[in-house]
Design a protein around this motif. Sequence first.
Motif, short mmCIF file in Angstrom:
data_model
loop_
_atom_site.label_atom_id
_atom_site.label_comp_id
_atom_site.label_asym_id
_atom_site.label_seq_id
_atom_site.Cartn_x
_atom_site.Cartn_y
_atom_site.Cartn_z
N UNK A 140 0.86 -1.23 0.22
CA UNK A 140 -0.11 -0.06 0.10
C UNK A 140 0.92 1.31 0.17
N UNK A 141 0.56 2.32 -1.00
CA UNK A 141 1.12 3.39 -0.49
C UNK A 141 1.10 4.03 0.76
N UNK A 142 1.88 5.26 0.77
CA UNK A 142 1.73 5.99 2.34
C UNK A 142 0.24 6.08 2.59
N UNK A 143 -0.16 6.98 1.76
CA UNK A 143 -1.45 7.61 1.99
C UNK A 143 -2.53 6.45 2.38
N UNK A 144 -2.52 5.59 1.54
CA UNK A 144 -3.51 4.23 1.73
C UNK A 144 -3.10 3.50 3.10
N UNK A 145 -1.96 3.25 3.54
CA UNK A 145 -1.67 2.57 4.62
C UNK A 145 -2.08 3.52 5.75
N UNK A 146 -1.80 4.80 5.65
CA UNK A 146 -2.39 5.71 6.80
C UNK A 146 -3.96 5.68 7.02
N UNK A 147 -4.76 5.66 5.82
CA UNK A 147 -6.11 5.72 5.52
C UNK A 147 -6.97 4.36 6.41
N UNK A 148 -6.02 3.37 6.09
CA UNK A 148 -6.68 1.93 6.66
C UNK A 148 -5.83 1.49 7.78
N UNK A 149 -4.83 2.38 8.42
CA UNK A 149 -4.15 2.19 9.71
C UNK A 149 -3.24 1.02 9.59
N UNK A 171 -8.02 -2.60 0.61
CA UNK A 171 -8.58 -3.57 1.70
C UNK A 171 -7.35 -3.92 2.38
N UNK A 172 -7.53 -4.21 3.60
CA UNK A 172 -6.11 -4.35 4.70
C UNK A 172 -6.25 -6.04 4.41
N UNK A 173 -5.10 -6.56 4.79
CA UNK A 173 -4.67 -8.09 4.54
C UNK A 173 -5.59 -8.90 5.23
N UNK A 179 -10.87 10.90 -2.04
CA UNK A 179 -10.65 9.90 -1.17
C UNK A 179 -11.62 9.71 -0.26
N UNK A 180 -12.09 8.23 -0.16
CA UNK A 180 -13.34 7.86 0.45
C UNK A 180 -13.11 6.60 1.20
N UNK A 181 -13.35 7.06 2.70
CA UNK A 181 -12.82 5.98 3.60
C UNK A 181 -14.17 5.41 4.27
N UNK A 182 -14.39 4.29 4.31
CA UNK A 182 -15.58 3.56 4.73
C UNK A 182 -15.38 3.09 6.35
N UNK A 183 -15.92 3.24 7.31
CA UNK A 183 -15.70 2.84 8.73
C UNK A 183 -16.73 1.92 9.13
N UNK A 184 -16.45 0.97 9.99
CA UNK A 184 -17.37 -0.06 10.56
C UNK A 184 -18.00 0.30 11.67
N UNK A 189 -12.66 0.15 3.98
CA UNK A 189 -12.17 0.29 2.52
C UNK A 189 -11.82 1.63 2.60
N UNK A 190 -10.71 1.79 1.93
CA UNK A 190 -10.23 3.11 1.30
C UNK A 190 -10.34 3.03 -0.24
#
Length: 246
Positions: free
Chosen positions: A112-121, A149-151, A214-219, A226-227
């Motif tokens: 994941x690029x940096x901005x994706x890793x940051x968004x998904x934690x 999506x995270x692993x 940039x769209x982030x979905x939280x549970x 999802x990012x």
Amino acid sequence: MPQIEEAQPKYLQIAHFIRDQILRGDLRPGDEVPSERQLAADWKVSRPTAARSLEALSHQGLVEKRQGSGTYVRSLEVNRRARELYGRARQTGKIYTPGEYAVITSAGWLDAPDHVAEALGLVKDRRAVHRRRVTNNQDGPITLSTSWFASDVGRKAPKLLEPERIQEGTLMYVENMTGRQGSYAEDRMCARQATDEEAADLQLDQGSAVLIVHHVVFDLQDRPLEFAEATYPPQRWAFEQGYPLT
């Protein structure tokens, strides 16, 4: 007093109760939400718990605290296309309207690029599942988007790795496979010049302006699920909003 479900922390139960009031329109932009003191009394919780619920609502962009005054509902800027896609999938089992179709251009594991890793934690494990698609209709490309999506999600939802359409949409599929439900989303938007790859996929001249979302979905536990990064071509009305004038 509202009913409390024990499955979630109490501060989240309070925050979700107020959030639903805002989304239904029971609380409108500019309305004051209950204070920490009032929430603590109504829900029989401590002041710090009540304060944390208001902080959660602020983090979701739903309310703003005004110094010396109180906490108020913010004016909401809604990504109507994302909301309509998700609502359509829930109601009909299909994410696109007649005439729209998506081409999955790539899918699988990537760092994941940096901005994706940051968004998904993502901290230690940067491997993530991506799905890149171009959505079209009779007039040409509507949007280019990549979902991440995270692993742990990728392992439970193997169809994400296949370059084939998921009829009900990726988010509903992920919800069904993981048991995690999307609760709310945050969007950030900016405009910039298209990259060469974006220009090619969207059939644009090099250097064309595009809208980036940039769209982030939280549970339900406030964890990122999802990012998505979407690129919209010019001369497309991607977002609409109606609001009262009084």
